[in-house]
Design a protein around this motif. Structure first.
Motif, PDB file in Angstrom:
ATOM      1  N   SER A 161       0.829  -1.208   0.000  1.00  0.00           N
ATOM      2  CA  SER A 161       0.000   0.000   0.000  1.00  0.00           C
ATOM      3  C   SER A 161       0.863   1.257   0.000  1.00  0.00           C
ATOM      4  CB  SER A 161      -0.930   0.007   1.228  1.00  0.00           C
ATOM      5  OG  SER A 161      -1.790  -1.110   1.215  1.00  0.00           O
ATOM      6  N   GLY A 162       1.945   1.221   0.810  1.00  0.00           N
ATOM      7  CA  GLY A 162       2.834   2.374   0.848  1.00  0.00           C
ATOM      8  C   GLY A 162       3.510   2.634  -0.487  1.00  0.00           C
ATOM      9  N   ALA A 165       1.131   4.271  -2.804  1.00  0.00           N
ATOM     10  CA  ALA A 165       0.960   5.698  -2.502  1.00  0.00           C
ATOM     11  C   ALA A 165       2.153   6.516  -2.977  1.00  0.00           C
ATOM     12  CB  ALA A 165       0.772   5.879  -0.990  1.00  0.00           C
ATOM     13  N   LEU A 166       3.351   5.950  -2.845  1.00  0.00           N
ATOM     14  CA  LEU A 166       4.555   6.677  -3.259  1.00  0.00           C
ATOM     15  C   LEU A 166       4.713   6.740  -4.771  1.00  0.00           C
ATOM     16  CD1 LEU A 166       7.214   5.339  -0.713  1.00  0.00           C
ATOM     17  CD2 LEU A 166       6.313   7.664  -0.853  1.00  0.00           C
ATOM     18  N   ILE A 169       3.772  10.059  -6.679  1.00  0.00           N
ATOM     19  CA  ILE A 169       4.607  11.185  -6.255  1.00  0.00           C
ATOM     20  C   ILE A 169       6.054  10.961  -6.682  1.00  0.00           C
ATOM     21  CG2 ILE A 169       5.415  12.492  -4.243  1.00  0.00           C
ATOM     22  CD1 ILE A 169       2.826  11.506  -2.843  1.00  0.00           C
ATOM     23  N   SER A 314      -0.552  14.956  -9.800  1.00  0.00           N
ATOM     24  CA  SER A 314       0.262  14.779  -8.593  1.00  0.00           C
ATOM     25  C   SER A 314      -0.455  15.322  -7.368  1.00  0.00           C
ATOM     26  CB  SER A 314       1.623  15.461  -8.763  1.00  0.00           C
ATOM     27  OG  SER A 314       1.459  16.828  -9.070  1.00  0.00           O
ATOM     28  N   GLY A 317      -2.926  12.839  -6.318  1.00  0.00           N
ATOM     29  CA  GLY A 317      -2.255  11.761  -5.611  1.00  0.00           C
ATOM     30  C   GLY A 317      -1.945  12.122  -4.173  1.00  0.00           C
ATOM     31  N   VAL A 318      -1.479  13.349  -3.953  1.00  0.00           N
ATOM     32  CA  VAL A 318      -1.180  13.811  -2.599  1.00  0.00           C
ATOM     33  C   VAL A 318      -2.453  13.846  -1.753  1.00  0.00           C
ATOM     34  CG1 VAL A 318      -0.413  15.808  -1.247  1.00  0.00           C
ATOM     35  CG2 VAL A 318       0.870  15.106  -3.273  1.00  0.00           C
ATOM     36  N   ILE A 321      -3.214  10.543  -0.109  1.00  0.00           N
ATOM     37  CA  ILE A 321      -2.222   9.934   0.787  1.00  0.00           C
ATOM     38  C   ILE A 321      -2.782   9.620   2.175  1.00  0.00           C
ATOM     39  CG2 ILE A 321      -0.101  10.439   2.070  1.00  0.00           C
ATOM     40  CD1 ILE A 321       1.103  11.512  -0.452  1.00  0.00           C
ATOM     41  N   PRO A 322      -3.564  10.526   2.813  1.00  0.00           N
ATOM     42  CA  PRO A 322      -4.095  10.162   4.137  1.00  0.00           C
ATOM     43  C   PRO A 322      -4.877   8.848   4.130  1.00  0.00           C
ATOM     44  CG  PRO A 322      -4.406  12.496   3.739  1.00  0.00           C
ATOM     45  CD  PRO A 322      -3.911  11.915   2.452  1.00  0.00           C
ATOM     46  N   LEU A 324      -4.511   6.330   1.977  1.00  0.00           N
ATOM     47  CA  LEU A 324      -3.584   5.216   1.765  1.00  0.00           C
ATOM     48  C   LEU A 324      -2.773   4.936   3.036  1.00  0.00           C
ATOM     49  CD1 LEU A 324      -2.489   6.182  -1.841  1.00  0.00           C
ATOM     50  CD2 LEU A 324      -3.829   4.187  -1.187  1.00  0.00           C
ATOM     51  N   ALA A 325      -2.454   5.987   3.789  1.00  0.00           N
ATOM     52  CA  ALA A 325      -1.786   5.784   5.077  1.00  0.00           C
ATOM     53  C   ALA A 325      -2.718   5.061   6.051  1.00  0.00           C
ATOM     54  CB  ALA A 325      -1.356   7.133   5.658  1.00  0.00           C
TER      55      ALA A 325
END
Length: 519
Positions: A161-162, A165-166, A169, A314, A317-318, A321-322, A324-325
């Motif tokens: 998952s991380g 998410a990366l 970016i 992008s 995508g940002v 992120i919350p 995906l975290a």
């Protein structure tokens, strides 16, 4: 948690006895490098496509194959590679795959033409199919004790998952500061730790009585998965048609032939008895549905953020992120929870969270900006992280250690199928609903070329592109009409997602209710 006699067995098939926990966790750390690489690679390419298009000038068909070559080969070989790892050794297969993936990534980074890039992507799919099943099956044998295995699976899922998410970016940053090939070249340093230390710290494991490799079964497995994946992707992009539906029908027919052959073989490529285990089959289904819900949601959220809210790719995508975290955090938090709550109920709760996320979208008002959709994604992500972690552990725990490669391959195939179905099914419904509900203002015939007007009626992106060349009031009218049609489609798809996830939650609670709590 003891789901079958095999899960409580302390022996490690083919593994080294008396290993210290520290070496086990170090081995897991090394296994995370290919996991991160595959996850990043899956999402980073999207942000390199514009630069690839400018540099190599591919045709439209070439662009599609640049995207599709990797997942088609990967999906076609996952089951075969998982079973091959059981036979020749999972660590051995992982090292072979890592070496090939790193070398081909370096070569693909300097592809001089679209044709070479397509060939490189296909070859990367071949070696990529060796990586993910090997990592998960090695975890099953490195961590035979259920509680430690569950935490290891949670970390494995968190890495996936991380990395996802990366990817957007990281990929965007590499393309912006270097060139499109840097997205591929990054595989080399990521694989170095595993190749340098893997043989020292990762114990080998394999099936002690594997039998011979059945080549016809390998070919049949590819004739099942490649047409199925191609058909799903074709339906997702072109809508239901002869090509897509025909491909899926052919894949299903080959699936029948494949299953019959496995039942006849003394040493089948895929042990079909795995599916007679209700825990295994339900856990696979939960995994597929969790990915179905997540990728289907991302499909329309990405369009909403970029086309209706005006965010760059992008920035979109940002914004995600919350959530995906939260997927990562949920996967780690539920590990100790299954000591107090039966794991079947935890999986059911995760699927219920996914249903709740879809409920917010199905019955919510989307006019107030992206806040509601991002909140719904957060709830959905908590459910996906919960369901995926425990269902993956149930998959591994309910399969005998000597069959862990095949079990991991089935789990990975579920990842691919769930992701593709989420995009294809919900994407097709969303597109059909948009086209049915779109009411463009009158008077556009003489102001737009025929192609632009047609595209505006087909997709939200086409409508936004058409609006960009129209005068102010008319442009606003087109945007409003497209947004309203798209929003109506989102409500429909969210309602379908809600029903599917709620049904899956009930089934998981019923089928998995007897799986005992962890000890």
């Amino acid at each position: 948690m003891t789901t079958s006699p095999s899960t409580s067995a302390p022996a490690r098939s083919g593994g080294a006895a008396g290993r210290s926990p520290r070496r086990d966790w170090l081995a897991l750390g090394l296994l995370m490098f290919p996991v991160l690489l595959v996850a990043v690679d899956n999402t980073a390419l999207t942000f390199a496509l514009p630069a690839i298009t400018r540099a190599l000038e591919p045709s439209g068909v070439h662009v599609l194959w640049i995207i599709d070559a990797y997942p088609l080969v990967l999906a076609g070989l996952l089951v075969s590679m998982g079973s091959l790892g059981d036979r020749i050794g999972r660590r051995r297969l992982l090292i072979i795959g890592s070496t090939g993936f790193a070398g081909l990534s370096a070569a693909t980074a300097f592809a001089p033409s679209a044709e070479w890039l397509i060939a490189g992507r296909a070859a990367l799919g071949f070696f990529g199919a060796m990586l993910m099943p090997s990592t998960l099956s090695l975890i099953r044998n490195i961590f035979p004790e259920p509680n430690r295995r569950r935490m290891a699976v949670a970390i494995w899922a968190a890495g996936f998952s991380g990395g996802a998410a990366l990817g957007p970016i990281f990929g965007g940053w590499l393309v912006e500061h270097f060139w499109w090939g840097a997205v591929f070249l990054v595989a080399v340093p990521l694989m170095v730790p595993l190749l340098a230390l893997g043989r020292t710290f990762i114990p080998e494991s394999k099936d002690p009585s594997p039998g011979r490799v059945d080549v016809p079964s390998i070919l049949l497995s590819m004739l099942v998965m490649v047409p199925m994946v191609y058909g799903i992707k074709d339906v997702a992009t072109e809508g239901p048609g002869l090509t897509g539906l025909g491909s899926m029908a052919f894949g299903l027919a080959m699936g029948v032939v494949f299953v019959r052959r496995q039942h006849r073989l003394e040493h089948p490529l895929l042990d079909m008895s795995l599916f007679r285990n209700r825990v295994f089959s339900m856990a696979i289904s939960a995994n597929i549905l969790a990915l179905f819900s997540f990728n289907g949601f991302i499909l329309f959220l990405a369009q909403h953020l970029q086309l209706l809210e005006g965010l760059s790719p992008s920035a979109a995508g940002v914004a995600m992120i919350p959530a995906l975290a939260a997927t990562v955090a949920a996967g780690l938090v539920v590990v100790p929870l299954v000591r107090k709550v039966r794991p079947g109920y935890v999986v059911a709760a995760g699927l219920a969270f996914s249903a709740t996320g879809y409920t917010l979208v199905a019955f919510g008002n989307h006019d107030g900006g992206p806040a509601l959709l991002l909140a719904a994604l957060l709830v959905l992500a908590l459910g996906v992280g919960t369901a995926e972690t425990i269902s993956n552990d149930l998959i591994l725990g309910s399969a005998p250690p000597e069959k862990s490669g095949a079990a991991a391959a089935i789990s990975e195939t579920g990842y691919e199928v769930g992701s593709l179905l989420g995009t294809a099914v919900l994407g097709s419904i969303l597109t059909a609903s948009y086209q049915h509900n779109l009411r463009l203002p009158a008077g556009l015939d003489g102001m737009l070329p025929g192609a632009s007007l047609h595209n505006a009626g087909e997709t939200l992106a086409g409508a936004m592109e058409a609006a960009a060349v129209l005068p102010g009031p008319l442009a606003d009218a087109v945007r409003d009409a497209a947004a309203a049609a798209f929003d109506s489609g989102v409500h429909v798809t969210a309602a379908i997602g809600l029903v599917l996830m709620a049904t899956a939650a009930v089934l998981a609670a019923v089928v998995l209710r007897k799986v005992p709590k962890a000890t």
